[in-house]
Structures are given as structure tokens and as C-alpha cells.
Design a protein around this motif. Structure first.
Motif, PDB file in Angstrom:
ATOM      1  N   GLU A 171     -58.143 -32.069  30.056  1.00 48.34           N
ATOM      2  CA  GLU A 171     -58.187 -32.376  28.434  1.00 48.34           C
ATOM      3  C   GLU A 171     -56.498 -32.654  28.424  1.00 48.34           C
ATOM      4  O   GLU A 171     -56.377 -33.784  27.648  1.00 48.34           O
ATOM      5  N   LEU A 172     -55.573 -31.932  28.810  1.00 50.05           N
ATOM      6  CA  LEU A 172     -54.166 -32.357  28.623  1.00 50.05           C
ATOM      7  C   LEU A 172     -53.717 -33.635  29.213  1.00 50.05           C
ATOM      8  O   LEU A 172     -53.038 -34.163  28.719  1.00 50.05           O
ATOM      9  N   GLN A 173     -54.392 -33.768  30.220  1.00 53.23           N
ATOM     10  CA  GLN A 173     -54.242 -35.011  31.012  1.00 53.23           C
ATOM     11  C   GLN A 173     -54.421 -36.200  30.051  1.00 53.23           C
ATOM     12  O   GLN A 173     -53.840 -37.174  30.095  1.00 53.23           O
ATOM     13  N   ARG A 174     -55.877 -36.147  29.390  1.00 48.33           N
ATOM     14  CA  ARG A 174     -56.351 -37.020  28.343  1.00 48.33           C
ATOM     15  C   ARG A 174     -55.192 -37.229  27.438  1.00 48.33           C
ATOM     16  O   ARG A 174     -54.840 -38.407  26.915  1.00 48.33           O
ATOM     17  N   TYR A 175     -54.650 -36.504  26.876  1.00 54.50           N
ATOM     18  CA  TYR A 175     -53.396 -36.427  26.016  1.00 54.50           C
ATOM     19  C   TYR A 175     -52.218 -37.185  26.347  1.00 54.50           C
ATOM     20  O   TYR A 175     -51.747 -38.022  25.694  1.00 54.50           O
ATOM     21  N   GLN A 176     -51.931 -36.808  27.724  1.00 54.43           N
ATOM     22  CA  GLN A 176     -50.823 -37.262  28.295  1.00 54.43           C
ATOM     23  C   GLN A 176     -50.995 -38.916  28.503  1.00 54.43           C
ATOM     24  O   GLN A 176     -50.125 -39.627  28.323  1.00 54.43           O
ATOM     25  N   ASP A 177     -52.286 -39.313  28.769  1.00 52.52           N
ATOM     26  CA  ASP A 177     -52.537 -40.752  29.099  1.00 52.52           C
ATOM     27  C   ASP A 177     -52.560 -41.566  27.606  1.00 52.52           C
ATOM     28  O   ASP A 177     -52.595 -42.720  27.769  1.00 52.52           O
ATOM     29  N   ASP A 178     -52.622 -40.825  26.380  1.00 48.44           N
ATOM     30  CA  ASP A 178     -52.541 -41.316  25.223  1.00 48.44           C
ATOM     31  C   ASP A 178     -51.384 -40.651  24.413  1.00 48.44           C
ATOM     32  O   ASP A 178     -51.714 -40.034  23.493  1.00 48.44           O
ATOM     33  N   PRO A 179     -50.274 -41.237  24.870  1.00 45.50           N
ATOM     34  CA  PRO A 179     -49.093 -40.344  24.269  1.00 45.50           C
ATOM     35  C   PRO A 179     -48.661 -40.509  22.720  1.00 45.50           C
ATOM     36  O   PRO A 179     -47.866 -39.833  22.163  1.00 45.50           O
ATOM     37  N   HIS A 180     -49.452 -41.471  22.095  1.00 45.16           N
ATOM     38  CA  HIS A 180     -49.031 -41.722  20.728  1.00 45.16           C
ATOM     39  C   HIS A 180     -49.906 -41.313  19.724  1.00 45.16           C
ATOM     40  O   HIS A 180     -50.021 -41.725  18.773  1.00 45.16           O
ATOM     41  N   GLN A 181     -50.292 -40.093  20.036  1.00 47.92           N
ATOM     42  CA  GLN A 181     -51.295 -39.411  18.931  1.00 47.92           C
ATOM     43  C   GLN A 181     -50.604 -37.935  18.632  1.00 47.92           C
ATOM     44  O   GLN A 181     -49.777 -37.611  19.380  1.00 47.92           O
ATOM     45  N   PRO A 182     -51.045 -37.565  17.622  1.00 49.68           N
ATOM     46  CA  PRO A 182     -50.240 -36.264  17.155  1.00 49.68           C
ATOM     47  C   PRO A 182     -50.670 -35.177  18.263  1.00 49.68           C
ATOM     48  O   PRO A 182     -51.662 -35.208  18.828  1.00 49.68           O
ATOM     49  N   CYS A 183     -49.807 -34.173  18.459  1.00 46.46           N
ATOM     50  CA  CYS A 183     -50.118 -33.267  19.557  1.00 46.46           C
ATOM     51  C   CYS A 183     -50.595 -31.818  18.845  1.00 46.46           C
ATOM     52  O   CYS A 183     -50.809 -30.687  19.595  1.00 46.46           O
ATOM     53  N   ALA A 184     -51.329 -31.912  17.696  1.00 46.39           N
ATOM     54  CA  ALA A 184     -52.027 -30.869  17.116  1.00 46.39           C
ATOM     55  C   ALA A 184     -53.207 -30.426  17.887  1.00 46.39           C
ATOM     56  O   ALA A 184     -53.164 -29.282  18.151  1.00 46.39           O
ATOM     57  N   ALA A 185     -53.830 -31.246  18.789  1.00 47.01           N
ATOM     58  CA  ALA A 185     -54.978 -30.808  19.439  1.00 47.01           C
ATOM     59  C   ALA A 185     -54.462 -30.143  20.747  1.00 47.01           C
ATOM     60  O   ALA A 185     -55.010 -29.106  21.173  1.00 47.01           O
ATOM     61  N   VAL A 186     -53.107 -30.583  21.220  1.00 47.02           N
ATOM     62  CA  VAL A 186     -52.721 -29.794  22.253  1.00 47.02           C
ATOM     63  C   VAL A 186     -52.082 -28.391  21.702  1.00 47.02           C
ATOM     64  O   VAL A 186     -52.536 -27.377  22.689  1.00 47.02           O
ATOM     65  N   ASN A 187     -51.705 -28.354  20.598  1.00 48.69           N
ATOM     66  CA  ASN A 187     -51.404 -26.977  20.287  1.00 48.69           C
ATOM     67  C   ASN A 187     -52.424 -26.033  20.058  1.00 48.69           C
ATOM     68  O   ASN A 187     -52.541 -25.021  20.530  1.00 48.69           O
ATOM     69  N   ALA A 188     -53.535 -26.617  19.620  1.00 44.60           N
ATOM     70  CA  ALA A 188     -54.805 -26.094  19.230  1.00 44.60           C
ATOM     71  C   ALA A 188     -55.447 -25.464  20.671  1.00 44.60           C
ATOM     72  O   ALA A 188     -55.950 -24.496  21.035  1.00 44.60           O
ATOM     73  N   LEU A 189     -55.271 -26.320  21.801  1.00 43.71           N
ATOM     74  CA  LEU A 189     -55.865 -25.937  22.989  1.00 43.71           C
ATOM     75  C   LEU A 189     -54.934 -24.833  23.595  1.00 43.71           C
ATOM     76  O   LEU A 189     -55.509 -23.799  24.112  1.00 43.71           O
ATOM     77  N   LEU A 190     -53.810 -24.970  23.328  1.00 46.72           N
ATOM     78  CA  LEU A 190     -52.820 -23.520  23.912  1.00 46.72           C
ATOM     79  C   LEU A 190     -52.959 -22.511  23.008  1.00 46.72           C
ATOM     80  O   LEU A 190     -52.869 -21.156  23.571  1.00 46.72           O
ATOM     81  N   ASP A 191     -53.243 -22.750  21.629  1.00 44.66           N
ATOM     82  CA  ASP A 191     -53.638 -21.518  20.878  1.00 44.66           C
ATOM     83  C   ASP A 191     -54.842 -20.831  21.419  1.00 44.66           C
ATOM     84  O   ASP A 191     -54.852 -19.474  21.595  1.00 44.66           O
ATOM     85  N   ASP A 192     -55.833 -21.658  21.817  1.00 43.44           N
ATOM     86  CA  ASP A 192     -57.366 -21.151  22.364  1.00 43.44           C
ATOM     87  C   ASP A 192     -56.828 -20.430  23.606  1.00 43.44           C
ATOM     88  O   ASP A 192     -57.430 -19.124  23.947  1.00 43.44           O
ATOM     89  N   HIS A 193     -56.123 -20.913  24.324  1.00 42.15           N
ATOM     90  CA  HIS A 193     -55.668 -20.333  25.707  1.00 42.15           C
ATOM     91  C   HIS A 193     -55.014 -18.740  25.729  1.00 42.15           C
ATOM     92  O   HIS A 193     -55.155 -17.803  26.292  1.00 42.15           O
ATOM     93  N   ILE A 194     -54.006 -19.001  24.520  1.00 42.08           N
ATOM     94  CA  ILE A 194     -53.384 -17.615  24.185  1.00 42.08           C
ATOM     95  C   ILE A 194     -54.251 -16.618  23.716  1.00 42.08           C
ATOM     96  O   ILE A 194     -54.074 -15.607  24.288  1.00 42.08           O
ATOM     97  N   SER A 195     -55.298 -16.853  23.076  1.00 38.82           N
ATOM     98  CA  SER A 195     -56.171 -16.020  22.376  1.00 38.82           C
ATOM     99  C   SER A 195     -57.118 -15.457  23.787  1.00 38.82           C
ATOM    100  O   SER A 195     -57.316 -14.251  23.756  1.00 38.82           O
ATOM    101  N   HIS A 196     -57.409 -16.423  24.617  1.00 40.94           N
ATOM    102  CA  HIS A 196     -58.137 -15.961  25.901  1.00 40.94           C
ATOM    103  C   HIS A 196     -57.273 -15.052  26.735  1.00 40.94           C
ATOM    104  O   HIS A 196     -57.787 -13.865  27.094  1.00 40.94           O
ATOM    105  N   VAL A 197     -55.989 -14.944  26.938  1.00 42.17           N
ATOM    106  CA  VAL A 197     -55.041 -14.270  27.577  1.00 42.17           C
ATOM    107  C   VAL A 197     -54.888 -13.039  27.027  1.00 42.17           C
ATOM    108  O   VAL A 197     -55.068 -11.905  27.652  1.00 42.17           O
ATOM    109  N   ARG A 198     -54.783 -12.963  25.621  1.00 38.19           N
ATOM    110  CA  ARG A 198     -54.786 -11.650  24.889  1.00 38.19           C
ATOM    111  C   ARG A 198     -56.143 -10.901  25.165  1.00 38.19           C
ATOM    112  O   ARG A 198     -55.838  -9.511  25.222  1.00 38.19           O
ATOM    113  N   SER A 199     -57.104 -11.613  25.255  1.00 45.44           N
ATOM    114  CA  SER A 199     -58.486 -10.814  25.394  1.00 45.44           C
ATOM    115  C   SER A 199     -58.101 -10.263  26.850  1.00 45.44           C
ATOM    116  O   SER A 199     -58.841  -8.992  26.864  1.00 45.44           O
TER     117      SER A 199
END
Length: 135
Positions: free
Chosen positions: A65-93
Motif C-alpha cells: 500500500e505504501l508503494q502504491r502511494y509512492q507511485d502516485d506522489p501527488h496525492q495527500p498523505c492522509a492515507a499514509v498517516n492513517a496506515l501508520l496510525d493503524d500500525h502504531i495501534s497494532h504495535v501498542r496492542s
């Protein structure tokens, strides 16, 4: 460069490179007439990115998913932040689960002193009796 050179450059095994190719995370390289794979600097950069993501314990799906965002660099990075927020939540669990496991292990270890024989071992008895609590 050949696969062995790429592996050495990034610090991974050649099988790891082949695995990431099969998973679609690393584009298939062109091949020479003799069948050898020919990797480019872009392959090296992409592979290094994958390896850094794995160090962060990101899943293959998250990396894709991150690579897909890298391949389309002119979009807002809100989705990247959401992905990382989800991962942080998983790490905390995971941290919470590991802390509970640590408490179980410490409690189990406290059930036995070093002067006992194995037949009276509190650790083995605790495991056998299932007296550990799932948390």
C-alpha cells in the motif's frame, strides 16, 4: 547489476529478493540473453525501502500500500498517516500482550526456588496445571 550484487548492496539474501518479486513488491527485472536477471538502481532503492519497512514490522500488505502511494506522489498523505496510525495501534496492542506475558512468566518463575528438585519444580507444575491466567 545481477541478483547477487543487489543482495550484497542492500544486505539481504538472494532468496529474499526473489520472494519480494513473487509478492509483487519488487518489479521483475529484465533478463539478459543468458537468462540472468538485470537489476537497476531503482530496484535497489525499492528493495532498501522494503527492508526499512520490514524493520518497522510493517506487513507485506502495508508495504504494498505504501508503494502504491509512492507511485502516485501527488496525492495527500492522509492515507499514509492513517496506515501508520493503524500500525502504531497494532504495535501498542503487541506491547500490552507482551507485558501480560512478562507478568505471567515472572509469576511462574517466582513459584520455584533453586533449591528444589525437578519433581517439585513450581515452574513445571504451574505449566502442567495450567494455573497461568490468560490476560
Amino acid at each position: 547489476m545481477r541478483i547477487g550484487q543487489l543482495a550484497e548492496l542492500v544486505g539481504v539474501d538472494t532468496q529474499t529478493i526473489r520472494f519480494y518479486e513473487r509478492q509483487g513488491l519488487l518489479p521483475s527485472p529484465d533478463r539478459q540473453e543468458n537468462g540472468y536477471r538485470v537489476y537497476t538502481e531503482e530496484h535497489g532503492e525499492r528493495l532498501a525501502f522494503i527492508c526499512r519497512c520490514r524493520i518497522l514490522d510493517l506487513s507485506l500488505a502495508e508495504i504494498h500500500e505504501l508503494q502504491r502511494y509512492q507511485d502516485d506522489p501527488h496525492q495527500p498523505c492522509a492515507a499514509v498517516n492513517a496506515l501508520l496510525d493503524d500500525h502504531i495501534s497494532h504495535v501498542r496492542s503487541q506491547i500490552t500482550a507482551l507485558q501480560a506475558l512478562e507478568k505471567q512468566l515472572v509469576s511462574l518463575r517466582a513459584s520455584c526456588n533453586d533449591g528444589r528438585e525437578v519433581e517439585a519444580c513450581g515452574v513445571l507444575a504451574g505449566i502442567s496445571e495450567g494455573s497461568m491466567h490468560q490476560q
